[in-house]
Design a protein around this motif. Structure first.
Motif, PDB file in Angstrom:
ATOM      1  N   ALA A  13      -2.170  22.777 -12.648  1.00  0.00           N
ATOM      2  CA  ALA A  13      -1.516  21.685 -13.373  1.00  0.00           C
ATOM      3  C   ALA A  13      -1.786  20.346 -12.686  1.00  0.00           C
ATOM      4  CB  ALA A  13      -0.014  21.936 -13.473  1.00  0.00           C
ATOM      5  N   ALA A  14      -1.802  20.326 -11.355  1.00  0.00           N
ATOM      6  CA  ALA A  14      -2.093  19.085 -10.628  1.00  0.00           C
ATOM      7  C   ALA A  14      -3.520  18.614 -10.894  1.00  0.00           C
ATOM      8  CB  ALA A  14      -1.865  19.283  -9.130  1.00  0.00           C
ATOM      9  N   VAL A  15      -4.459  19.557 -10.873  1.00  0.00           N
ATOM     10  CA  VAL A  15      -5.859  19.209 -11.173  1.00  0.00           C
ATOM     11  C   VAL A  15      -5.971  18.720 -12.614  1.00  0.00           C
ATOM     12  CG1 VAL A  15      -8.180  20.184 -11.476  1.00  0.00           C
ATOM     13  CG2 VAL A  15      -6.848  20.726  -9.431  1.00  0.00           C
ATOM     14  N   VAL A  57       0.839  -1.199   0.000  1.00  0.00           N
ATOM     15  CA  VAL A  57       0.000   0.000   0.000  1.00  0.00           C
ATOM     16  C   VAL A  57       0.874   1.249   0.000  1.00  0.00           C
ATOM     17  CG1 VAL A  57      -1.700   1.328   1.309  1.00  0.00           C
ATOM     18  CG2 VAL A  57      -1.942  -1.147   1.109  1.00  0.00           C
ATOM     19  N   VAL A  58       1.889   1.265   0.860  1.00  0.00           N
ATOM     20  CA  VAL A  58       2.794   2.411   0.936  1.00  0.00           C
ATOM     21  C   VAL A  58       3.524   2.593  -0.385  1.00  0.00           C
ATOM     22  CG1 VAL A  58       4.884   3.306   2.060  1.00  0.00           C
ATOM     23  CG2 VAL A  58       3.063   2.288   3.436  1.00  0.00           C
ATOM     24  N   SER A  59       3.976   1.502  -0.983  1.00  0.00           N
ATOM     25  CA  SER A  59       4.663   1.565  -2.270  1.00  0.00           C
ATOM     26  C   SER A  59       3.734   2.103  -3.352  1.00  0.00           C
ATOM     27  CB  SER A  59       5.180   0.180  -2.646  1.00  0.00           C
ATOM     28  OG  SER A  59       5.757   0.202  -3.918  1.00  0.00           O
ATOM     29  N   GLY A  60       2.499   1.637  -3.375  1.00  0.00           N
ATOM     30  CA  GLY A  60       1.527   2.106  -4.363  1.00  0.00           C
ATOM     31  C   GLY A  60       1.225   3.586  -4.206  1.00  0.00           C
ATOM     32  N   VAL A  61       1.076   4.042  -2.964  1.00  0.00           N
ATOM     33  CA  VAL A  61       0.818   5.457  -2.710  1.00  0.00           C
ATOM     34  C   VAL A  61       2.021   6.297  -3.140  1.00  0.00           C
ATOM     35  CG1 VAL A  61       0.476   7.176  -0.880  1.00  0.00           C
ATOM     36  CG2 VAL A  61      -0.871   5.076  -0.887  1.00  0.00           C
ATOM     37  N   VAL A 115       4.604  10.178  -6.835  1.00  0.00           N
ATOM     38  CA  VAL A 115       5.703  10.522  -7.741  1.00  0.00           C
ATOM     39  C   VAL A 115       5.182  10.674  -9.163  1.00  0.00           C
ATOM     40  CG1 VAL A 115       7.862   9.692  -8.764  1.00  0.00           C
ATOM     41  CG2 VAL A 115       7.509   9.520  -6.296  1.00  0.00           C
ATOM     42  N   SER A 116       4.311   9.779  -9.595  1.00  0.00           N
ATOM     43  CA  SER A 116       3.747   9.851 -10.948  1.00  0.00           C
ATOM     44  C   SER A 116       2.919  11.117 -11.135  1.00  0.00           C
ATOM     45  CB  SER A 116       2.872   8.628 -11.223  1.00  0.00           C
ATOM     46  OG  SER A 116       3.635   7.461 -11.169  1.00  0.00           O
ATOM     47  N   LEU A 117       2.105  11.462 -10.145  1.00  0.00           N
ATOM     48  CA  LEU A 117       1.302  12.679 -10.222  1.00  0.00           C
ATOM     49  C   LEU A 117       2.202  13.908 -10.229  1.00  0.00           C
ATOM     50  CD1 LEU A 117      -1.445  14.065 -10.306  1.00  0.00           C
ATOM     51  CD2 LEU A 117      -1.488  13.950  -7.809  1.00  0.00           C
ATOM     52  N   THR A 134       9.194   4.795 -12.703  1.00  0.00           N
ATOM     53  CA  THR A 134       7.791   5.160 -12.502  1.00  0.00           C
ATOM     54  C   THR A 134       7.218   5.589 -13.848  1.00  0.00           C
ATOM     55  OG1 THR A 134       6.257   6.462 -11.175  1.00  0.00           O
ATOM     56  CG2 THR A 134       8.283   7.557 -11.857  1.00  0.00           C
ATOM     57  N   ASP A 135       5.982   6.065 -13.820  1.00  0.00           N
ATOM     58  CA  ASP A 135       5.381   6.622 -15.029  1.00  0.00           C
ATOM     59  C   ASP A 135       4.886   8.019 -14.678  1.00  0.00           C
ATOM     60  OD1 ASP A 135       3.285   5.970 -13.404  1.00  0.00           O
ATOM     61  OD2 ASP A 135       2.225   4.761 -14.859  1.00  0.00           O
ATOM     62  N   ALA A 136       4.251   8.659 -15.620  1.00  0.00           N
ATOM     63  CA  ALA A 136       3.750  10.011 -15.392  1.00  0.00           C
ATOM     64  C   ALA A 136       2.245   9.970 -15.368  1.00  0.00           C
ATOM     65  CB  ALA A 136       4.255  10.955 -16.473  1.00  0.00           C
ATOM     66  N   PHE A 137       1.673  10.155 -14.204  1.00  0.00           N
ATOM     67  CA  PHE A 137       0.228  10.166 -14.040  1.00  0.00           C
ATOM     68  C   PHE A 137      -0.312  11.435 -14.655  1.00  0.00           C
ATOM     69  CE2 PHE A 137      -3.695  10.418 -11.483  1.00  0.00           C
ATOM     70  CZ  PHE A 137      -4.157   9.143 -11.690  1.00  0.00           C
TER      71      PHE A 137
END
Length: 135
Positions: free
Chosen positions: A54-56, A19-23, A28-30, A127-130
């Motif tokens: 930009a975050a939204v 869970v911590v890894s996923g969060v 990081v992706s966001l 990672t990827d870019a959310f």
């Protein structure tokens, strides 16, 4: 008699580390997607539009992209095009300047995300870019 478990208990036997890894990957992706969209907006919009916008945009863009993908992404050639147009539509909705500016922001954001992710990969952070499709 069995003793109750110690520490937090998650449903379905999910380990706390997962869970911590996923969060962490999500954050990081966001962040990568947000920074990339911020850079795109700074290049093409002649005023400060803010990091929050930009975050939204990254969050909503990823959600719209995924939803269009679920319902229309299966259509050969047309599905991915509609997903991309929906993502650029979110950028167009969030930033002034019309579709051309939104397309330019999308291109700069994609390029920035690729470069950021390349740098992270060199550091051993994968990672990827959310909020940035195709990255």
């Amino acid at each position: 008699m069995a003793e109750p478990p110690v520490g937090p208990v998650l449903q379905a036997g999910v380990a706390t580390e997962s869970v911590v890894s996923g969060v962490l990957v999500f954050i990081v992706s966001l962040l990568v997607g947000t920074v990339a969209i911020t850079l795109g907006a700074q290049v093409l919009v002649d005023r400060d539009t803010g990091f929050g916008r930009a975050a939204v945009t990254a969050l909503l863009g990823a959600l719209v992209y995924a939803l269009v993908g679920v319902f229309l992404g299966w259509i050969p050639l047309l599905g991915p095009i509609l997903m991309f147009v929906a993502w650029v539509g979110v950028i167009n909705w969030q930033y002034p300047g019309g579709w051309g500016t939104a397309l330019g922001i999308a291109f700069v954001a994609w390029l920035a995300a690729v470069l950021i992710l390349y740098g992270l990969a060199l550091l051993g952070i994968a990672t990827d870019a959310f909020g940035i499709p195709g990255v």
